[in-house]
Write a protein that holds these residues in place. Sequence first.
Motif, PDB file in Angstrom:
ATOM      1  N   THR A   1       0.823  -1.229   0.039  1.00  0.00           N
ATOM      2  CA  THR A   1      -0.001  -0.074   0.007  1.00  0.00           C
ATOM      3  C   THR A   1       0.841   1.274  -0.091  1.00  0.00           C
ATOM      4  O   THR A   1       0.428   2.365  -0.478  1.00  0.00           O
ATOM      5  N   PHE A   2       2.248   1.352   0.451  1.00  0.00           N
ATOM      6  CA  PHE A   2       3.157   2.369   0.499  1.00  0.00           C
ATOM      7  C   PHE A   2       3.263   2.577  -0.775  1.00  0.00           C
ATOM      8  O   PHE A   2       3.320   3.861  -1.224  1.00  0.00           O
ATOM      9  N   LYS A   3       3.697   1.769  -1.777  1.00  0.00           N
ATOM     10  CA  LYS A   3       4.057   1.681  -3.253  1.00  0.00           C
ATOM     11  C   LYS A   3       2.859   2.275  -4.108  1.00  0.00           C
ATOM     12  O   LYS A   3       3.004   2.780  -5.062  1.00  0.00           O
ATOM     13  N   THR A   4       1.463   1.870  -3.508  1.00  0.00           N
ATOM     14  CA  THR A   4       0.459   2.075  -4.433  1.00  0.00           C
ATOM     15  C   THR A   4      -0.767   2.934  -4.027  1.00  0.00           C
ATOM     16  O   THR A   4      -1.545   3.358  -4.625  1.00  0.00           O
ATOM     17  N   HIS A   5      -0.397   3.479  -2.835  1.00  0.00           N
ATOM     18  CA  HIS A   5      -1.487   4.512  -2.389  1.00  0.00           C
ATOM     19  C   HIS A   5      -1.587   5.637  -3.238  1.00  0.00           C
ATOM     20  O   HIS A   5      -0.664   6.340  -3.998  1.00  0.00           O
ATOM     21  N   PRO A   6      -2.776   6.077  -3.834  1.00  0.00           N
ATOM     22  CA  PRO A   6      -3.122   7.124  -4.665  1.00  0.00           C
ATOM     23  C   PRO A   6      -2.431   8.554  -4.348  1.00  0.00           C
ATOM     24  O   PRO A   6      -2.109   9.188  -5.241  1.00  0.00           O
ATOM     25  N   ASP A   7      -2.449   8.847  -3.011  1.00  0.00           N
ATOM     26  CA  ASP A   7      -1.799  10.031  -2.600  1.00  0.00           C
ATOM     27  C   ASP A   7      -0.224  10.164  -3.065  1.00  0.00           C
ATOM     28  O   ASP A   7       0.179  11.230  -3.215  1.00  0.00           O
ATOM     29  N   ARG A   8       0.258   8.991  -3.263  1.00  0.00           N
ATOM     30  CA  ARG A   8       1.765   8.802  -3.432  1.00  0.00           C
ATOM     31  C   ARG A   8       1.805   8.987  -4.835  1.00  0.00           C
ATOM     32  O   ARG A   8       2.980   8.903  -5.625  1.00  0.00           O
ATOM     33  N   LEU A   9       0.838   8.676  -5.846  1.00  0.00           N
ATOM     34  CA  LEU A   9       0.970   8.593  -7.322  1.00  0.00           C
ATOM     35  C   LEU A   9       0.400  10.055  -7.902  1.00  0.00           C
ATOM     36  O   LEU A   9       0.330   9.938  -8.979  1.00  0.00           O
ATOM     37  N   ILE A  10       0.338  11.086  -7.292  1.00  0.00           N
ATOM     38  CA  ILE A  10      -0.246  12.350  -7.765  1.00  0.00           C
ATOM     39  C   ILE A  10       0.763  12.768  -9.044  1.00  0.00           C
ATOM     40  O   ILE A  10       0.283  13.405  -9.966  1.00  0.00           O
ATOM     41  N   LYS A  11       2.246  12.888  -8.686  1.00  0.00           N
ATOM     42  CA  LYS A  11       2.929  13.391  -9.597  1.00  0.00           C
ATOM     43  C   LYS A  11       3.321  12.229 -10.746  1.00  0.00           C
ATOM     44  O   LYS A  11       4.329  12.623 -11.603  1.00  0.00           O
ATOM     45  N   LEU A  12       2.900  11.120 -10.587  1.00  0.00           N
ATOM     46  CA  LEU A  12       3.374  10.087 -11.768  1.00  0.00           C
ATOM     47  C   LEU A  12       2.470  10.466 -13.180  1.00  0.00           C
ATOM     48  O   LEU A  12       1.264  10.593 -13.118  1.00  0.00           O
ATOM     49  N   GLU A  13       3.365  10.739 -13.966  1.00  0.00           N
ATOM     50  CA  GLU A  13       2.686  11.410 -15.309  1.00  0.00           C
ATOM     51  C   GLU A  13       2.021  10.033 -16.127  1.00  0.00           C
ATOM     52  O   GLU A  13       1.203  10.268 -16.890  1.00  0.00           O
ATOM     53  N   ASP A  14       2.583   8.888 -15.978  1.00  0.00           N
ATOM     54  CA  ASP A  14       2.054   7.649 -16.899  1.00  0.00           C
ATOM     55  C   ASP A  14       0.647   7.317 -16.132  1.00  0.00           C
ATOM     56  O   ASP A  14       0.524   6.511 -15.312  1.00  0.00           O
ATOM     57  N   GLU A  15      -0.555   7.939 -17.072  1.00  0.00           N
ATOM     58  CA  GLU A  15      -1.820   7.650 -16.422  1.00  0.00           C
ATOM     59  C   GLU A  15      -2.129   6.060 -16.438  1.00  0.00           C
ATOM     60  O   GLU A  15      -2.793   5.682 -15.573  1.00  0.00           O
ATOM     61  N   GLU A  16      -1.598   5.402 -17.471  1.00  0.00           N
ATOM     62  CA  GLU A  16      -1.870   3.964 -17.499  1.00  0.00           C
ATOM     63  C   GLU A  16      -1.351   3.022 -16.207  1.00  0.00           C
ATOM     64  O   GLU A  16      -2.011   2.282 -15.643  1.00  0.00           O
ATOM     65  N   GLU A  17       0.138   3.689 -16.055  1.00  0.00           N
ATOM     66  CA  GLU A  17       0.571   2.928 -14.743  1.00  0.00           C
ATOM     67  C   GLU A  17      -0.030   3.286 -13.433  1.00  0.00           C
ATOM     68  O   GLU A  17      -0.253   2.509 -12.452  1.00  0.00           O
ATOM     69  N   LYS A  18      -0.382   4.565 -13.492  1.00  0.00           N
ATOM     70  CA  LYS A  18      -1.235   5.069 -12.375  1.00  0.00           C
ATOM     71  C   LYS A  18      -2.509   4.294 -12.027  1.00  0.00           C
ATOM     72  O   LYS A  18      -2.506   3.989 -10.872  1.00  0.00           O
ATOM     73  N   SER A  19      -3.087   3.955 -13.135  1.00  0.00           N
ATOM     74  CA  SER A  19      -4.379   3.452 -12.991  1.00  0.00           C
ATOM     75  C   SER A  19      -4.025   1.895 -12.757  1.00  0.00           C
ATOM     76  O   SER A  19      -4.890   1.398 -11.758  1.00  0.00           O
ATOM     77  N   ARG A  20      -3.099   1.371 -13.111  1.00  0.00           N
ATOM     78  CA  ARG A  20      -2.794   0.042 -12.572  1.00  0.00           C
ATOM     79  C   ARG A  20      -2.432  -0.183 -11.151  1.00  0.00           C
ATOM     80  O   ARG A  20      -3.047  -0.998 -10.397  1.00  0.00           O
ATOM     81  N   LEU A  21      -1.506   0.898 -10.725  1.00  0.00           N
ATOM     82  CA  LEU A  21      -1.451   0.975  -9.185  1.00  0.00           C
ATOM     83  C   LEU A  21      -2.297   1.168  -8.436  1.00  0.00           C
ATOM     84  O   LEU A  21      -2.559   0.674  -7.217  1.00  0.00           O
ATOM     85  N   VAL A  22      -3.233   2.207  -8.754  1.00  0.00           N
ATOM     86  CA  VAL A  22      -4.460   2.317  -7.915  1.00  0.00           C
ATOM     87  C   VAL A  22      -5.287   1.336  -7.785  1.00  0.00           C
ATOM     88  O   VAL A  22      -6.073   0.890  -6.763  1.00  0.00           O
ATOM     89  N   LYS A  23      -5.611   0.401  -9.006  1.00  0.00           N
ATOM     90  CA  LYS A  23      -6.337  -0.788  -8.839  1.00  0.00           C
ATOM     91  C   LYS A  23      -5.629  -1.817  -7.796  1.00  0.00           C
ATOM     92  O   LYS A  23      -6.418  -2.565  -7.167  1.00  0.00           O
ATOM     93  N   ILE A  24      -4.488  -2.014  -7.882  1.00  0.00           N
ATOM     94  CA  ILE A  24      -3.907  -2.875  -7.107  1.00  0.00           C
ATOM     95  C   ILE A  24      -4.042  -2.386  -5.706  1.00  0.00           C
ATOM     96  O   ILE A  24      -4.436  -3.499  -4.943  1.00  0.00           O
ATOM     97  N   TYR A  25      -3.951  -1.181  -5.312  1.00  0.00           N
ATOM     98  CA  TYR A  25      -3.980  -0.561  -4.180  1.00  0.00           C
ATOM     99  C   TYR A  25      -5.530  -0.858  -3.669  1.00  0.00           C
ATOM    100  O   TYR A  25      -5.774  -1.516  -2.384  1.00  0.00           O
ATOM    101  N   GLU A  26      -6.593  -0.886  -4.499  1.00  0.00           N
ATOM    102  CA  GLU A  26      -7.912  -1.075  -4.102  1.00  0.00           C
ATOM    103  C   GLU A  26      -8.213  -2.709  -3.823  1.00  0.00           C
ATOM    104  O   GLU A  26      -8.682  -2.867  -2.824  1.00  0.00           O
ATOM    105  N   GLU A  27      -7.851  -3.411  -4.696  1.00  0.00           N
ATOM    106  CA  GLU A  27      -7.831  -4.732  -4.594  1.00  0.00           C
ATOM    107  C   GLU A  27      -6.980  -5.356  -3.424  1.00  0.00           C
ATOM    108  O   GLU A  27      -7.801  -6.091  -2.683  1.00  0.00           O
TER     109      GLU A  27
END
Length: 252
Positions: free
Chosen positions: A120-146
């Motif tokens: 969750t430290f690696k995938t928390h949405p708050d930590r992904l705000i500056k991530l420019e790759d939207e596809e990768e951001k969506s992947r990580l957020v999905k992992i976090y939620e699951e």
Amino acid sequence: SVILITGGEPGQMSDLKVKKSVYKVKFFKVEYEEAVEIHDLARDEFFNRVKKIQYDLNVYDKDFDRSYQQESETGPDKKEESASSSNTFSEPDIDTEAEDSSSKSVSHPPWAKTLYRKVTFKTHPDRLIKLEDEEEKSRLVKIYEEVVESYANEDYSRILMAAVDLNIEIPVSEEIIEMLSSQSEKYVKDTIEIKETLFWLWWHVSDDEKENIVMNFVKQKGWTASGAAVRRSRKDGRPGKSLSWARKKLKP
């Protein structure tokens, strides 16, 4: 028991054994999800076809007619929606059981707590705000939620899958191997149960065989039997097709 040594210090179990078990769970999980998707599509197709016959006949059936009451409230545009929720002809529940974590005190294994925090430290949405790759951001957020949902439901196999995907070091123990093996067996068992349902059969037979299945179902419901099918005019005033029409249509 004998421990297979594939690397590391003598007497230590390699993390490759755990990773192999994780990939095994992932494989059977995908097979299960595919079976669920096919089952649900087939179920909807089957009941839509049966519902069309019941609609044409305008025959009263206490199970199917619940949906007509709903349709009168939502309008005619909703009439072609799935009829699966308006019948009692149901297959065994294929949904996995999940207890409400808020209703009990959960004691997670220490290794699961540690791994959960790392994932969750690696995938928390708050930590992904500056991530420019939207596809990768969506992947990580999905992992976090699951992972959050899986942790609440004590499904630790999903957390291990996420850790492997994220290249996070995973713990190694026979306890974890056994847990993953049990999860694999559950996916296999649930998949087999799905493939034994009428809906799975429906999806894999010819159109002629599908018509025979529908015919048998309609006959079992009694919609074409004199005196057994109680006909009525609903609010739309349709008289409905005749029983002779139905018998001719459903004639093998």
